[in-house]
Enzyme design. Sequence first.
Site, short mmCIF file in Angstrom:
data_model
loop_
_atom_site.label_atom_id
_atom_site.label_comp_id
_atom_site.label_asym_id
_atom_site.label_seq_id
_atom_site.Cartn_x
_atom_site.Cartn_y
_atom_site.Cartn_z
CB SER A 263 -0.92 -0.01 1.21
OG SER A 263 -0.19 0.42 2.35
CE LYS A 264 -2.56 6.21 -2.81
NZ LYS A 264 -3.49 7.30 -2.91
#
Length: 506
Positions: A263-264
């Site tokens: 994820s980011k």
Amino acid sequence: MIDPNVRVRFAPSPTGPLHIGGVRTALYNYLFAKKHGGKLILRVEDTDQTRFVPGAESYIIESLAWCGIEFDESITVGGPHAPYRQSERKDLYQQYCIQLIDSGHAYYAFDTPEELEELRKNAEKIKKTFTYNTESRKNLYNSLTLSEEEVKRLINSNVPYVVRFLIPENTEIAMDDIIRGRVVVKSETLDDKVLFKSDGMPTYHLANIVDDHLMEISHVIRGEEWLPSLPLHILLYQAFGWNLPQFAHLPLLLKPDGNGKLSKRDGDRLGFPVFPLQWFDSKCGEISSGYRESGYFPDAFVNMLALLGWNPGTEQEIFSIDELVQAFSLERVGKAGSKFDPEKTKWFNHQYLIKKTDQELAVEYQPFLKEKGVEVNIKLLKKIIGLVKERVNFVKELWEETYFFFHSPEAYDEVVIKKRWKPDSPEQMTSLAEMLKSVDDFSTENIDVAISVWLEKNQFGMGAIMNALRLLLVGASKGPHLTDIMAIIGKEETLHRIHKGVQTIK
Ligand code: GLU
């Protein structure tokens, strides 16, 4: 196999910076198009205005350009199906939506967001989830339950509405995916997704299908997160009476430990970038690191990404972009998620770095040196780089391996002093300096010979002498072959460093 009918697209939504998973999707589309002599299209899917992020579109374009992913048709180069930005195609979707209503595949729904929220909450209370589906729609406020006159009246009096897709009852939807094979789902498991919103914009689903059809897309290659939308998309194609493109849903990129989607937030938390370029979030003032700014070569980055999900079926790991085009096939993309490996990513950069010529590296390194106030001619710099490039993964790491070529040590490593600086070191080093004075041609070979003759004559151990000498010349116990360093810094500087060290180290 060359097939000019191959037309693929990368269709990002400008809702933020492009994650490396998105770059991989774009890359696989690019490789597939090139391999078949087809076309690659960039289409910006910006119909969800609530998620629009300023700067995201130009970020996406700059990122893909940095990777060398070029488009045949796009918002910048244009093309026969322009415009390629969905917000500029707004009027077109409405007519397709009406077509679906007229053919009985879609309907108006007047339920307010508050009413739907209420239904959701009530369902939650009895541990159920509310969906607008083949069952519930029979009791809701829509053109299936209202009379024709009432529907007309509501529309004419500007009561907000959405248009929903009418999922057929008791139907099985079969989907063929190049990577996953055949998947069948029952229509009861689907909900009547909104196709057109009350703000006059189509949703992703409608705009995406209409554009893929109008742009004559032959293969839809996208991330696995879109697999749940596939049944609806297939039903939409069928409702319009259009031919289906082929589908390929790419496996997820996983966190290094394999526990969930990369994820980011993982990037800077785990110490590696998850974005191709640095991204500044103007809302919260946060900066996320990028591969470009971290010193990665675009071709190394692309090579690494290509192998995250696809494999060539051989041991080969280093591929130029042309080799990737030749070797790539969707059939060799795996179903399982691929773990992202930050160390392997550095390894790729190292491989590309050592493949570069000393001249190329010198040109890239010079701006770093300038920043440090070091002026050095390119010929000498090439020599220095040739001696140390095996030791680094990034151009910026060259400084740690080369600074001692440019100035004499300002300090001497205490641990090395304790270990390598003996009571007789000062005398030995002074004597060595005296001998070196007489070496006229100060080349590596001549210095090597002179030192071994001197060691022999004085019966000194090679190891002890060289370790102490390295401390004086470098200030630490690192660096390439010592007499290479001496030849490069020259006789005068060598003698100066020996004398200075002998006086400084107590
Ligand atoms: N706009 C979608 C996205 O942001 C495109 C998905 C697709 O390729 O169909 O990923």
